[in-house]
Design a protein around this motif. Structure first.
Motif, mmCIF file in Angstrom:
data_model
loop_
_atom_site.group_PDB
_atom_site.id
_atom_site.type_symbol
_atom_site.label_atom_id
_atom_site.label_comp_id
_atom_site.label_asym_id
_atom_site.label_seq_id
_atom_site.Cartn_x
_atom_site.Cartn_y
_atom_site.Cartn_z
ATOM 1 N N VAL A 106 52.163 46.979 48.482
ATOM 2 C CA VAL A 106 52.425 45.532 47.888
ATOM 3 C C VAL A 106 52.017 45.607 46.264
ATOM 4 O O VAL A 106 51.417 46.553 45.757
ATOM 5 C CB VAL A 106 51.788 44.511 48.688
ATOM 6 N N ALA A 107 52.440 44.425 45.657
ATOM 7 C CA ALA A 107 52.079 44.301 44.254
ATOM 8 C C ALA A 107 50.668 44.478 43.905
ATOM 9 O O ALA A 107 50.043 45.243 42.801
ATOM 10 C CB ALA A 107 52.758 43.328 43.584
ATOM 11 N N VAL A 108 49.722 43.835 44.784
ATOM 12 C CA VAL A 108 48.330 43.715 44.571
ATOM 13 C C VAL A 108 47.704 43.798 45.965
ATOM 14 O O VAL A 108 47.904 43.480 46.791
ATOM 15 C CB VAL A 108 48.072 42.057 43.952
ATOM 16 N N VAL A 109 46.534 44.824 45.473
ATOM 17 C CA VAL A 109 45.525 45.016 46.441
ATOM 18 C C VAL A 109 44.296 44.779 46.030
ATOM 19 O O VAL A 109 43.624 45.057 45.133
ATOM 20 C CB VAL A 109 45.613 46.673 47.092
ATOM 21 N N ASN A 110 43.499 43.691 46.834
ATOM 22 C CA ASN A 110 42.217 43.212 46.664
ATOM 23 C C ASN A 110 41.219 44.268 47.061
ATOM 24 O O ASN A 110 41.439 44.594 48.275
ATOM 25 C CB ASN A 110 41.843 41.759 46.834
ATOM 26 N N TYR A 111 39.925 44.345 46.421
ATOM 27 C CA TYR A 111 38.942 45.131 46.953
ATOM 28 C C TYR A 111 37.498 44.274 46.962
ATOM 29 O O TYR A 111 36.784 44.373 45.890
ATOM 30 C CB TYR A 111 38.654 46.653 45.999
ATOM 31 N N PRO A 112 37.139 43.520 48.069
ATOM 32 C CA PRO A 112 36.350 42.797 48.142
ATOM 33 C C PRO A 112 34.922 43.476 48.401
ATOM 34 O O PRO A 112 34.066 42.912 48.386
ATOM 35 C CB PRO A 112 36.832 41.657 49.074
ATOM 36 N N TYR A 132 36.105 47.450 40.480
ATOM 37 C CA TYR A 132 37.237 46.529 40.086
ATOM 38 C C TYR A 132 37.515 45.524 41.231
ATOM 39 O O TYR A 132 36.973 45.776 42.448
ATOM 40 C CB TYR A 132 38.381 47.377 39.814
ATOM 41 N N THR A 133 38.346 44.451 40.800
ATOM 42 C CA THR A 133 38.564 43.431 42.234
ATOM 43 C C THR A 133 39.764 43.678 42.691
ATOM 44 O O THR A 133 40.201 43.346 43.703
ATOM 45 C CB THR A 133 38.264 42.040 41.363
ATOM 46 N N ARG A 134 40.770 44.380 41.962
ATOM 47 C CA ARG A 134 42.075 44.404 42.581
ATOM 48 C C ARG A 134 42.781 45.504 41.562
ATOM 49 O O ARG A 134 42.544 45.711 40.426
ATOM 50 C CB ARG A 134 42.914 42.898 42.391
ATOM 51 N N ILE A 135 44.072 45.967 42.222
ATOM 52 C CA ILE A 135 44.547 47.064 41.505
ATOM 53 C C ILE A 135 46.297 46.199 41.674
ATOM 54 O O ILE A 135 46.727 45.951 42.937
ATOM 55 C CB ILE A 135 44.814 48.578 42.377
ATOM 56 N N THR A 136 46.976 46.356 40.526
ATOM 57 C CA THR A 136 48.268 45.546 40.515
ATOM 58 C C THR A 136 49.134 46.840 40.376
ATOM 59 O O THR A 136 49.048 47.509 39.447
ATOM 60 C CB THR A 136 48.313 44.710 39.320
ATOM 61 N N GLU A 137 50.422 46.796 40.934
ATOM 62 C CA GLU A 137 51.555 47.913 40.814
ATOM 63 C C GLU A 137 52.837 46.913 40.543
ATOM 64 O O GLU A 137 53.257 46.066 41.245
ATOM 65 C CB GLU A 137 51.859 48.650 41.934
ATOM 66 N N TYR A 138 53.345 46.970 38.897
ATOM 67 C CA TYR A 138 54.240 45.970 38.446
ATOM 68 C C TYR A 138 55.614 46.111 39.074
ATOM 69 O O TYR A 138 56.399 45.076 39.127
ATOM 70 C CB TYR A 138 54.323 46.171 37.229
ATOM 71 N N LYS A 139 56.074 47.289 39.474
ATOM 72 C CA LYS A 139 57.327 47.626 39.997
ATOM 73 C C LYS A 139 57.747 46.767 41.172
ATOM 74 O O LYS A 139 58.746 46.381 41.352
ATOM 75 C CB LYS A 139 57.652 48.807 40.089
ATOM 76 N N HIS A 140 56.598 46.279 41.764
ATOM 77 C CA HIS A 140 56.962 45.249 43.137
ATOM 78 C C HIS A 140 57.505 43.958 42.622
ATOM 79 O O HIS A 140 58.346 43.270 42.999
ATOM 80 C CB HIS A 140 55.778 44.982 43.867
ATOM 81 N N LEU A 141 56.820 43.512 41.543
ATOM 82 C CA LEU A 141 57.081 42.269 40.832
ATOM 83 C C LEU A 141 58.395 42.135 40.216
ATOM 84 O O LEU A 141 59.196 41.281 40.174
ATOM 85 C CB LEU A 141 55.965 41.946 39.774
ATOM 86 N N THR A 142 58.796 43.365 39.581
ATOM 87 C CA THR A 142 59.860 43.513 38.585
ATOM 88 C C THR A 142 61.043 43.899 39.057
ATOM 89 O O THR A 142 62.160 43.652 38.385
ATOM 90 C CB THR A 142 59.708 44.298 37.051
ATOM 91 N N GLY A 143 61.019 44.741 40.122
ATOM 92 C CA GLY A 143 62.224 45.298 40.616
ATOM 93 C C GLY A 143 62.549 46.606 39.925
ATOM 94 O O GLY A 143 63.765 47.006 40.089
ATOM 95 N N GLN A 144 61.900 46.953 38.993
ATOM 96 C CA GLN A 144 62.354 48.068 37.884
ATOM 97 C C GLN A 144 62.413 49.220 38.912
ATOM 98 O O GLN A 144 61.672 49.730 39.614
ATOM 99 C CB GLN A 144 61.223 48.056 36.750
#
Length: 383
Positions: free
Chosen positions: A265-271, A276-288
């Motif tokens: 998924v676009a964002v994985v949280n690390y509680p 770090y609090t989270r990792i974002t992968e942008y291709k999920h958001l943009t569809g690129q």
């Protein structure tokens, strides 16, 4: 002579610049100390050619048809429903907590009705819900609070949830069904060509002059203007007269990996782990489509650009002192997250800016006939 000097080229400043230029025919100078427009929503192609959000993930969602209609004049949309996973006890599970979260985490096969009773059996009664800890513990108990909320909140805010206003964790609901969407708004989508392109179209008007890499304090002394709209930190406007308003900042580490996908998924949280609090992968958001993928690791910080007002009663009391000064300023309007010391989603900032325009338009009355723009036209530096 400009009719308006607008400070800050994020959502609040850009929407007001567009409305004042297009609807009132007035000349606007829009300044920003950063080298681009778009504020924190600014996106760009990185060195690998992947579209990333420079300041962390920005996902647009709203229940307001009027706000969608307004922004749709400047962008087409890509439908996108945001989903987030949290790494808890060595597995990735949905957050907000839902039926699948609990069943996977505990190896159960509860139904929605059974989960309601399961939560109720673990909830701890709190007579007066005041803090973020109170919100969670009273709803789902102390064990889940420890797994999902306490560590993440301490990293994000540098404070224990017991020291923060209840609004912090109240923003993240708990569900008894299998709905794994992070938001439930009626409209959820991303600008089809990105946020920066949307801002460029919004500001593409002959009455708008954009000046980036420019500090308000330098500009206001040398460029004539009649009125000001200020969207920066309110305490800075008044030279920190009563002291600094506390903000939480963020540090972003952008990396590119030589794989098509890094996470599901676009964002994985690390509680529970890591700085770090989270990792974002942008291709999920943009569809690129791209053979590589780019990620952002997000590290909360006490130092740096102001992102989040710290929600504590004493901070709100300090803001109220600055707010009284702001109300006494002639021909200056304070709009946006930093100027009003409140966390807003993007759609809420757009709504506030549109409301501010209506107020200004009514207060000032019919504008003078529009003057012809300078021959050079608008100047945009959006990266």
């Amino acid at each position: 002579m400009y009719d308006w000097l607008i400070v800050g080229a994020g959502f609040a400043g850009s929407v007001l610049a567009e409305r004042l230029a297009r609807r009132r025919g007035e000349r606007v100078l829009l300044v920003d100390r950063r080298p681009h427009v778009g504020g924190n929503a600014y996106d760009r192609l990185d060195e690998a050619g992947v579209l990333i959000h420079q300041y962390g993930p920005h996902i647009f969602h709203t229940n307001s048809e009027a706000i969608v209609d307004y922004l749709s004049a400047f962008t087409a949309w890509r439908p996108y429903e945001h989903r987030v996973l949290a790494m808890v006890d060595g597995m990735q599970v949905p957050i907000p907590i839902n039926l699948d979260t609990i069943n996977r985490l505990y190896g159960l096969s509860l139904t929605s009705e059974e989960l309601e009773a399961w939560f109720a059996a673990r909830a701890e009664p709190v007579a007066d819900i005041r803090t973020s800890e109170d919100v969670v513990v009273s709803a789902i108990g102390r064990e889940l609070y420890g797994k999902f909320f306490r560590g993440y909140t301490r990293k994000q805010w540098g404070l224990d949830p017991s020291e923060l206003d209840r609004q912090v964790t109240a923003r993240v609901p708990t569900r008894t069904n299998r709905d794994d969407r992070y938001f439930t708004d009626t409209f959820q989508a991303m600008p089809a060509q990105g946020y920066t392109r949307m801002f460029e179209r919004m500001l593409d008007h002959p009455n708008i002059h954009v000046m980036t890499n420019a500090d308000f304090r330098d500009v206001r002394e040398v460029i004539p203007h009649r009125r000001v709209i200020y969207t920066g930190p309110i305490d800075e406007y008044f030279d920190f007269r009563f002291g600094r308003l506390p903000y939480r900042s963020l540090r972003f580490v952008h990396v590119t990996r030589d794989v098509a996908r890094h996470q599901p998924v676009a964002v994985v949280n690390y509680p529970q782990t890591d700085a770090y609090t989270r990792i974002t992968e942008y291709k999920h958001l943009t569809g690129q489509e791209h053979p590589k993928t780019s990620l952002t690791y997000e590290y909360p910080s006490a130092e740096g650009d102001p992102y989040y007002p710290v929600p504590r009663p004493e901070n709100q009391a300090l803001f109220k002192r600055y707010e009284r000064l702001a109300r006494a300023e002639a021909d200056v309007w304070f709009v946006g997250r930093l100027a009003t010391y409140r966390y807003y989603n993007m759609d809420q900032i757009v709504g506030q800016a549109l409301a501010a325009f209506r107020h200004i338009d009514a207060q000032l009355g019919r504008p003078a006939p529009a003057r012809p723009a300078a021959a050079t036209g608008p100047s945009l530096a959006a990266g």
